[in-house]
Design a protein around this motif. Structure first.
Motif, PDB file in Angstrom:
ATOM      1  N   ALA A  57      11.253  41.728  -7.572  1.00  0.00           N
ATOM      2  CA  ALA A  57      12.400  41.094  -7.412  1.00  0.00           C
ATOM      3  C   ALA A  57      12.945  40.650  -5.748  1.00  0.00           C
ATOM      4  N   THR A  58      12.336  41.353  -4.706  1.00  0.00           N
ATOM      5  CA  THR A  58      12.492  40.899  -3.358  1.00  0.00           C
ATOM      6  C   THR A  58      12.503  39.633  -3.086  1.00  0.00           C
ATOM      7  N   PRO A  59      11.462  38.807  -3.562  1.00  0.00           N
ATOM      8  CA  PRO A  59      11.803  37.446  -2.932  1.00  0.00           C
ATOM      9  C   PRO A  59      13.201  36.562  -3.558  1.00  0.00           C
ATOM     10  N   TRP A  60      13.579  36.882  -4.779  1.00  0.00           N
ATOM     11  CA  TRP A  60      14.683  36.542  -5.400  1.00  0.00           C
ATOM     12  C   TRP A  60      15.910  36.837  -4.666  1.00  0.00           C
ATOM     13  N   VAL A  61      16.059  38.231  -4.310  1.00  0.00           N
ATOM     14  CA  VAL A  61      17.123  38.863  -3.827  1.00  0.00           C
ATOM     15  C   VAL A  61      17.221  38.032  -2.315  1.00  0.00           C
ATOM     16  N   HIS A  62      16.428  37.914  -1.681  1.00  0.00           N
ATOM     17  CA  HIS A  62      16.371  37.419  -0.428  1.00  0.00           C
ATOM     18  C   HIS A  62      17.129  35.823  -0.493  1.00  0.00           C
ATOM     19  N   GLU A  63      16.455  35.187  -1.459  1.00  0.00           N
ATOM     20  CA  GLU A  63      17.083  33.703  -1.832  1.00  0.00           C
ATOM     21  C   GLU A  63      18.697  33.999  -2.305  1.00  0.00           C
ATOM     22  N   ILE A  64      18.826  34.776  -2.952  1.00  0.00           N
ATOM     23  CA  ILE A  64      20.377  34.763  -3.426  1.00  0.00           C
ATOM     24  C   ILE A  64      21.105  35.212  -2.425  1.00  0.00           C
ATOM     25  N   SER A  65      20.668  36.031  -1.365  1.00  0.00           N
ATOM     26  CA  SER A  65      21.522  36.546  -0.353  1.00  0.00           C
ATOM     27  C   SER A  65      21.696  35.318   0.654  1.00  0.00           C
ATOM     28  N   ARG A  66      20.988  34.056   0.621  1.00  0.00           N
ATOM     29  CA  ARG A  66      21.155  33.125   1.464  1.00  0.00           C
ATOM     30  C   ARG A  66      21.707  31.912   0.786  1.00  0.00           C
ATOM     31  N   SER A  67      21.636  31.720  -0.735  1.00  0.00           N
ATOM     32  CA  SER A  67      21.953  30.670  -1.315  1.00  0.00           C
ATOM     33  C   SER A  67      22.862  31.147  -2.475  1.00  0.00           C
ATOM     34  N   PHE A  68      23.059  30.318  -3.589  1.00  0.00           N
ATOM     35  CA  PHE A  68      23.949  30.687  -4.355  1.00  0.00           C
ATOM     36  C   PHE A  68      24.989  31.310  -4.398  1.00  0.00           C
ATOM     37  N   ALA A  69      26.116  30.691  -3.915  1.00  0.00           N
ATOM     38  CA  ALA A  69      27.150  31.336  -3.117  1.00  0.00           C
ATOM     39  C   ALA A  69      28.254  31.402  -4.070  1.00  0.00           C
ATOM     40  N   ARG A  70      27.997  30.935  -5.422  1.00  0.00           N
ATOM     41  CA  ARG A  70      29.073  31.067  -6.172  1.00  0.00           C
ATOM     42  C   ARG A  70      28.520  31.919  -7.327  1.00  0.00           C
ATOM     43  N   LEU A  71      27.458  32.849  -7.109  1.00  0.00           N
ATOM     44  CA  LEU A  71      26.751  33.688  -8.247  1.00  0.00           C
ATOM     45  C   LEU A  71      27.724  34.654  -8.408  1.00  0.00           C
ATOM     46  N   LYS A  72      28.043  35.006  -9.847  1.00  0.00           N
ATOM     47  CA  LYS A  72      28.794  35.981 -10.220  1.00  0.00           C
ATOM     48  C   LYS A  72      28.163  37.138 -10.888  1.00  0.00           C
ATOM     49  N   ALA A  73      26.969  36.392 -11.745  1.00  0.00           N
ATOM     50  CA  ALA A  73      26.559  37.495 -12.570  1.00  0.00           C
ATOM     51  C   ALA A  73      24.621  37.556 -12.443  1.00  0.00           C
ATOM     52  N   LEU A  74      24.167  38.503 -12.343  1.00  0.00           N
ATOM     53  CA  LEU A  74      22.753  38.609 -12.150  1.00  0.00           C
ATOM     54  C   LEU A  74      22.264  39.683 -12.895  1.00  0.00           C
ATOM     55  N   HIS A  75      21.055  39.268 -13.670  1.00  0.00           N
ATOM     56  CA  HIS A  75      20.235  40.085 -14.981  1.00  0.00           C
ATOM     57  C   HIS A  75      18.810  39.920 -14.601  1.00  0.00           C
ATOM     58  N   PHE A  76      18.336  41.049 -14.030  1.00  0.00           N
ATOM     59  CA  PHE A  76      16.748  41.134 -13.908  1.00  0.00           C
ATOM     60  C   PHE A  76      16.469  41.981 -14.779  1.00  0.00           C
ATOM     61  N   ARG A  77      15.315  41.708 -15.633  1.00  0.00           N
ATOM     62  CA  ARG A  77      14.750  42.352 -16.859  1.00  0.00           C
ATOM     63  C   ARG A  77      13.354  42.584 -16.495  1.00  0.00           C
ATOM     64  N   ARG A  78      12.822  43.833 -16.689  1.00  0.00           N
ATOM     65  CA  ARG A  78      11.347  44.154 -16.538  1.00  0.00           C
ATOM     66  C   ARG A  78      10.874  43.738 -15.258  1.00  0.00           C
ATOM     67  N   MET A  79      11.902  44.191 -14.022  1.00  0.00           N
ATOM     68  CA  MET A  79      11.484  43.823 -12.795  1.00  0.00           C
ATOM     69  C   MET A  79      11.428  45.170 -11.868  1.00  0.00           C
ATOM     70  N   ILE A  80      10.538  44.867 -10.616  1.00  0.00           N
ATOM     71  CA  ILE A  80      10.588  45.895  -9.639  1.00  0.00           C
ATOM     72  C   ILE A  80      11.676  45.794  -8.599  1.00  0.00           C
ATOM     73  N   VAL A  81      12.668  46.584  -8.775  1.00  0.00           N
ATOM     74  CA  VAL A  81      13.799  46.151  -7.717  1.00  0.00           C
ATOM     75  C   VAL A  81      14.060  47.571  -6.860  1.00  0.00           C
ATOM     76  N   SER A  82      13.881  47.214  -5.634  1.00  0.00           N
ATOM     77  CA  SER A  82      13.907  48.395  -4.449  1.00  0.00           C
ATOM     78  C   SER A  82      15.601  48.497  -4.337  1.00  0.00           C
ATOM     79  N   ASP A  83      15.709  50.033  -3.497  1.00  0.00           N
ATOM     80  CA  ASP A  83      16.894  50.238  -3.011  1.00  0.00           C
ATOM     81  C   ASP A  83      17.529  49.230  -1.823  1.00  0.00           C
ATOM     82  N   SER A  84      16.423  48.642  -1.127  1.00  0.00           N
ATOM     83  CA  SER A  84      16.776  47.753  -0.178  1.00  0.00           C
ATOM     84  C   SER A  84      17.166  46.377  -0.654  1.00  0.00           C
ATOM     85  N   ASP A  85      16.608  46.087  -1.934  1.00  0.00           N
ATOM     86  CA  ASP A  85      17.214  44.893  -2.520  1.00  0.00           C
ATOM     87  C   ASP A  85      18.590  45.020  -2.920  1.00  0.00           C
ATOM     88  N   LEU A  86      19.142  46.413  -3.641  1.00  0.00           N
ATOM     89  CA  LEU A  86      20.299  46.327  -3.982  1.00  0.00           C
ATOM     90  C   LEU A  86      21.447  46.373  -2.697  1.00  0.00           C
TER      91      LEU A  86
END
Length: 589
Positions: free
Chosen positions: A95-124
């Motif tokens: 999930a890390t590449p997506w998390v970095h892009e979400i933190s930079r873009s998608f300023a209106r994102l309210k809902a995020l759903h990761f399914r069967r992905m590897i998510v780190s504490d730093s991502d959260l």
């Protein structure tokens, strides 16, 4: 417009800017975006929800450029086969590449759903610090790689969360502070789910505080926590409609002669909220069943997958649930349980029967679902829309009954258990044809049999009668490449195809990928390899990624299992991915 000197193109454009946002179906949206360049632009700036069936189908920055106003994003990582331990743990899905892009873009994102992905504490932590104030929904669905430390940051920073979903995720538990922070900081929570996560350091007092602070709390699914410790929680959660989890760690008084104890024992003080109509108890025994009898008549959903009930207990409980619409259980429910459903639960719309533990099935001789139960169900529960069932025996007649009676069926999945017993009737060619002809609304279809279960003729029938099917799983079907060629003449809407244990050659499979015009995703395990090993490259084309996962040995509880090679192919705008583990070979033309 002429008198006012108004350009008709301006009015035309304004109308479509107002109209297109009301088009919600994703397939309709795709069609809209292809009409002309301007409609493509309008779709881009008004699209609010996106689901990516594979996180490698596009790069994060490509998605953010295409849809800058997204409010809801769902990403799927590992192939579905990973849920059955068929895909190597390190295959990918980070999930890390997506998390970095979400933190930079998608300023209106309210809902995020990761399914069967590897998510780190730093991502959260990054999500919490950059998007925490805006997030209303965070779903980590069957994910891994993070701990309760990451959840602590989320619960401390994301104070507007209405949904926190962690079901079946693998979470490293360091402490229970995360849920205490959630109880202290959140007043708008509506859905809390950490079901089947094995998080054990959760205090009942924190759950009660959440119920008191969040008046809109409607759904709570937890891990193990004795029901007798949740009396305060149930009293405070006045708006609760769904509850799952909990446990009955100690038995009540010995059972009465009829098999069910009417003495409440330690659970006598448990009283469920008046609106509760969805229930999923775990570790429920016969002696504790009675505490649910007062609310049984209003139950619409019942999950008994992790209840310790035999066939008789299932039947006894289901008779008291006339308004049931959704049932999940194991095949210990048996044919008698299916007959009870047909007689008492006429409103049933979704049914899922999973495989039980082998030792449980051996102890309960009735714990098997066969054609007898399916025929009764098809004749009695005609409102069924979803049906997924593991069966021990099956006949053409049972499938014909489903096709004749279940006209609302949109999703059908059947697995024939592989035991050392004789099946009443094989092959199932005619039954499958009747089912598909009768159930015209089917969009998802899975048929997992055993050798001899479906001939090439049956495979042809599937192709001819699957006009609307978008996802299909086929296991141990067909006899030769000829059957696959006949199958390819149909399935005009098929987008995802998964196959296992079939006898097709590399060349035939590659040809299939080219002939199925709507195909976006192909997963295959077990096939006849070519002498050169390169026949798969016949399907190579622009934007089509091909991966090969070699055969391997896996240690299981039953011993060492041999996993044949996998083929995974999918469309991708991102090109060849760069995070391949050593166990995955990308195939280049």
């Amino acid at each position: 417009m002429e008198e006012r000197n108004v350009n008709p193109a301006v009015i035309y454009d304004t109308v479509w800017v107002c109209v297109i946002p009301y088009v919600q179906d994703s397939r309709d949206r795709d069609a809209v975006s292809l009409v002309c360049r301007r409609w493509h632009e309008i779709d881009a700036i008004t699209r609010q929800r996106i689901t990516m069936a594979l996180c490698y189908a596009a790069k994060p920055e490509q998605l953010s450029r295409r849809f800058p106003q997204l409010e809801s994003l769902k990403l799927k990582g590992k192939p579905r086969a990973s849920m059955f331990n068929l895909i190597p743990e390190d295959w990918g899905g980070y999930a890390t590449p997506w998390v970095h892009e979400i933190s930079r873009s998608f300023a209106r994102l309210k809902a995020l759903h990761f399914r069967r992905m590897i998510v780190s504490d730093s991502d959260l932590e990054l999500l919490a610090h950059t998007r925490g104030k805006l997030f209303q929904s965070l779903k980590l669905d069957k994910c891994s790689g993070f701990s309760t430390d990451g959840l602590l940051t989320v619960c401390r920073s994301c104070r507007s969360l209405k949904t926190l979903f962690l079901e079946e995720s693998t979470i490293v538990e360091n402490d229970g502070e995360w849920i205490h922070e959630l109880a202290l900081n959140n007043t708008v929570l509506e859905n809390l789910n950490f079901y089947q996560t094995y998080l054990g350091r959760v205090n009942a007092e924190d759950l009660e505080l959440i119920a008191k602070n969040c008046p809109s709390l409607v759904s709570v699914k937890i891990s193990e926590c004795d029901i007798s410790n949740l009396i305060g929680f149930f009293k405070a959660a006045v708006a609760l409609e769904e509850f799952g989890g909990g446990s009955f760690s100690e038995p009540t008084e010995p059972a009465a002669e009829n098999g069910y104890n009417e003495q409440f024992g330690r659970y006598s003080a448990v009283s469920f909220p008046q609106r509760l109509c969805h229930l999923g108890p775990t570790y429920l025994g016969i002696n504790e069943m009675h505490i649910f009898f007062p609310i049984a008549s209003r139950l619409k959903k019942l999950d008994l997958l992790y209840a310790f009930l035999d066939t008789e207990a299932h039947c006894f409980l289901l008779q008291k649930c006339p308004n049931l619409e959704i049932l999940e259980a194991r095949n210990v429910v048996g044919d008698r349980g299916m007959e009870v459903l047909a007689q008492f639960c006429k409103r049933l719309k979704r049914l899922r029967i999973e495989r039980g533990a082998d030792e449980q099935e051996m102890e309960d001789e009735e714990g098997a679902v066969t054609q007898r139960g399916l025929i009764a169900l098809a004749q009695g529960c005609i409102e069924l829309e979803y049906m997924a069932v593991y069966v021990s025996d099956i006949t053409n007649e049972a499938l014909e009954n489903i096709g004749t009676n279940l006209k609302n069926l949109c999703d059908f999945r059947l697995v024939l258990l592989d035991r050392e017993v004789t099946i009443t009737e094989l092959p199932l060619d005619n039954g499958v044809r009747s089912l598909l002809r009768g159930c015209q609304r089917l969009k998802r279809f899975a048929l997992y049999l055993r050798s001899g279960g479906l001939t090439d003729v049956g495979l042809k029938y599937i192709g001819q009668n699957s006009q609307n099917v978008r996802w299909m799983l086929l296991g141990y079907v067909g006899e030769s490449d000829e059957g696959l060629m006949e199958f390819l003449r149909g399935c005009p809407s098929l987008q995802k195809l998964e196959m296992r244990g079939c006898r097709f050659t590399e060349r035939a499979l590659a040809y299939a990928a080219l002939q199925l015009k709507s195909l976006r995703y192909l997963w295959i395990q077990g096939f006849s390899p070519s002498s050169s090993g390169w026949d798969l490259l016949m399907m190579a084309r622009p934007f089509w990624n091909i991966e090969l996962i070699p055969a391997r040995r896996v240690i299981t509880s039953a011993g060492i299992a041999e996993h044949p090679a996998h083929i995974l192919a999918y469309y991708s705008l991102a090109g060849r991915r760069t995070d391949f583990p050593d166990t995955v070979w990308p195939l280049d033309p």
